[in-house]
Structure formats: C-alpha cells, structure tokens
Enzyme design. Structure first.
Site, PDB file in Angstrom:
ATOM      1  N   ASP A  68       0.838  -1.197   0.000  1.00  0.00           N
ATOM      2  CA  ASP A  68       0.000   0.000   0.000  1.00  0.00           C
ATOM      3  C   ASP A  68       0.870   1.243   0.000  1.00  0.00           C
ATOM      4  O   ASP A  68       1.942   1.212   0.591  1.00  0.00           O
ATOM      5  CB  ASP A  68      -0.753   0.023   1.352  1.00  0.00           C
ATOM      6  CG  ASP A  68      -2.228  -0.125   1.208  1.00  0.00           C
ATOM      7  OD1 ASP A  68      -2.689  -0.329   0.087  1.00  0.00           O
ATOM      8  OD2 ASP A  68      -2.911  -0.036   2.234  1.00  0.00           O
ATOM      9  N   TYR A  70       2.147   4.759   1.499  1.00  0.00           N
ATOM     10  CA  TYR A  70       2.106   5.360   2.839  1.00  0.00           C
ATOM     11  C   TYR A  70       0.891   6.298   2.911  1.00  0.00           C
ATOM     12  O   TYR A  70       0.554   6.950   1.927  1.00  0.00           O
ATOM     13  CB  TYR A  70       3.367   6.177   3.093  1.00  0.00           C
ATOM     14  CG  TYR A  70       4.645   5.372   3.146  1.00  0.00           C
ATOM     15  CD1 TYR A  70       4.825   4.349   4.084  1.00  0.00           C
ATOM     16  CD2 TYR A  70       5.710   5.656   2.287  1.00  0.00           C
ATOM     17  CE1 TYR A  70       6.019   3.626   4.147  1.00  0.00           C
ATOM     18  CE2 TYR A  70       6.902   4.941   2.353  1.00  0.00           C
ATOM     19  CZ  TYR A  70       7.049   3.925   3.282  1.00  0.00           C
ATOM     20  OH  TYR A  70       8.223   3.224   3.346  1.00  0.00           O
ATOM     21  N   PHE A  81       7.946   1.808  -0.614  1.00  0.00           N
ATOM     22  CA  PHE A  81       8.945   1.976   0.455  1.00  0.00           C
ATOM     23  C   PHE A  81       9.649   3.332   0.439  1.00  0.00           C
ATOM     24  O   PHE A  81      10.374   3.657   1.367  1.00  0.00           O
ATOM     25  CB  PHE A  81       9.996   0.842   0.437  1.00  0.00           C
ATOM     26  CG  PHE A  81       9.429  -0.515   0.740  1.00  0.00           C
ATOM     27  CD1 PHE A  81       8.998  -0.838   2.020  1.00  0.00           C
ATOM     28  CD2 PHE A  81       9.290  -1.477  -0.255  1.00  0.00           C
ATOM     29  CE1 PHE A  81       8.450  -2.088   2.305  1.00  0.00           C
ATOM     30  CE2 PHE A  81       8.742  -2.729   0.019  1.00  0.00           C
ATOM     31  CZ  PHE A  81       8.328  -3.036   1.305  1.00  0.00           C
ATOM     32  N   HIS A 190       9.088  -9.447   5.845  1.00  0.00           N
ATOM     33  CA  HIS A 190       8.859  -8.036   5.539  1.00  0.00           C
ATOM     34  C   HIS A 190       9.806  -7.183   6.390  1.00  0.00           C
ATOM     35  O   HIS A 190      10.105  -7.536   7.536  1.00  0.00           O
ATOM     36  CB  HIS A 190       7.395  -7.685   5.854  1.00  0.00           C
ATOM     37  CG  HIS A 190       6.972  -6.382   5.274  1.00  0.00           C
ATOM     38  ND1 HIS A 190       7.212  -5.176   5.904  1.00  0.00           N
ATOM     39  CD2 HIS A 190       6.342  -6.074   4.119  1.00  0.00           C
ATOM     40  CE1 HIS A 190       6.738  -4.188   5.153  1.00  0.00           C
ATOM     41  NE2 HIS A 190       6.205  -4.712   4.062  1.00  0.00           N
TER      42      HIS A 190
END
Length: 226
Positions: A68, A70, A81, A190
């Site tokens: 998703d 941020y 990221f 993750h």
C-alpha cells in the site's frame, strides 16, 4: 482524476492498454473520482503511476513489491517503500537501509527517496496504488490489485531474467504469477519492525540481486543513494 490512464509512460501504456479498457479499471477510475470529491487521496494524481514513469517496461530488471502507499501527509510519491526528500524515512525503510548497510558497502543517507534505483531498472511497485489519507488499506479490493497482478504477469511473460524481491507473506503470494523457469525470486520476511528480525535482516537480497544480474550479463544496480 480523469488523468488516471493517460499519465503513464508510453511503453507501459502500449503494453497495458487492454487493462485500461476493462470494466474493473473503469469502475476503479469512477471510485477514485468519487473519493476525490470528499477525501484526501495519496499520492497526488500525477504520481500514481510514478513507478512506471521512472522505469519503462524495457528497462525493468528488478521488481520490489510493496502493498500500500504510505498514508501519512507528504509520504507517498508513487514508489513503494520510498518517501520524498525532506520526509523522515518510515520504519520499514530504516530497516531496508540497515540491511543494505550490513550487506554491501552502503552508507545510510539522510533521506528516503529511492528514485535513483528506479532509473537503473528497479520497479518499485505497490499492489495498491492509492490510499485515503490516514487510513491504511482503504483502497484495497477496489481493482488496483487486479491491475498490478496483470503488470506482474506481463513482466513474467514478456521478459527474462528479472529478479523479484518478495518481502513478507502478502508479496510472496504473488509468486504464483511469476514463471520461475525464466525469472529469479528472492523471498524474505517483511522489513517492518514487526517482522524484520524473522528473516529480513541477513537476507542479503541486494548483493544476491547483483550476483544474479551479473550472471546474466546485466548491469548491476548501484544501490547507493548519496
């Protein structure tokens, strides 16, 4: 948000043109238009397809898959990221930097902008390309995942020797879309603080990616961000 489909780099537009005309995408576009009337949406409209615009289809060598965008103010800019310069790197990115630092000769930068990677063929793809401000996961199951699954399948079918970095269970579920006989899949936990110690730290995915590229006579990624 009538600019949703024209705002994508030409090689991707050509290869994904059928997707933009499918019912699910038209419904998704309508959903975004309605959302925009009453909600703040991230990233900005002209950055929704930033991952594609910075990394044309023929340049893709590595795919890093996020979930998703941020959802905090100013964080999302269309690359998984990554955050724009001037925005504090979020915890997952801090952990990515830690792993880079222990894996290769990497000096941790004072910013979180990963655009330099995209210019070398690293597609920083989120599975969902938009989000409502301050509401994580709010645009999941609206059609984006159908679109990005199609992107992954298209890369798998039309290219060879791409390195896919799948971090965490969500990303690893996409493994089914990738032809392992002609691509490389590197899996780890993750990088989130909740799971990084369960196998993200020490995965050495950055040096391993470069080893795979080198073995296939492809230019290695310069991961440095200074």
């Amino acid at each position: 948000m009538s600019n949703v489909n024209p705002n994508i780099e030409e090689s991707w537009k050509t290869i994904l043109i059928d997707e933009f005309n499918k019912d699910y995408f038209i419904t998704l576009k309508q959903f975004l238009l309605e959302e925009k009337q009453t909600q703040t949406i991230y990233p900005k409209g002209n950055e929704i397809f930033a991952a594609f615009n910075f990394t044309p289809f023929d340049k893709v060598k590595v795919v890093i898959l996020g979930q998703d965008p941020y959802h905090g103010t100013g964080q999302a800019h269309g690359l998984c990221f990554s955050v724009p310069e001037g925005i504090k790197p979020p915890p997952s990115l801090v952990n990515i930097y830690k792993e880079l630092n222990s894996d290769i000769d990497f000096q941790i930068p004072n910013h979180g902008n990963l655009k330099k990677w995209t210019e070398q063929g690293v597609l920083l793809l989120n599975a969902t390309l938009t989000v409502r401000a301050n509401q994580a996961g709010s645009h999941q199951n609206k059609g984006w995942e159908i679109f990005t699954d199609s992107v992954i399948k298209t890369i798998s079918e039309k290219k060879n020797n791409v390195v896919f970095l799948l971090w965490g269970k969500y990303a690893q579920a996409k493994e089914l879309l990738i032809d392992k006989s002609k691509h490389f899949i590197l899996k780890a936990a993750h990088p989130s603080p909740f799971s990084a110690y369960n196998g993200f730290f020490g995965c050495k995915h950055f040096s391993r990616t470069n080893d795979l590229l080198k073995r296939n006579n492809l230019k290695e990624i310069d991961w440095k961000l200074h």
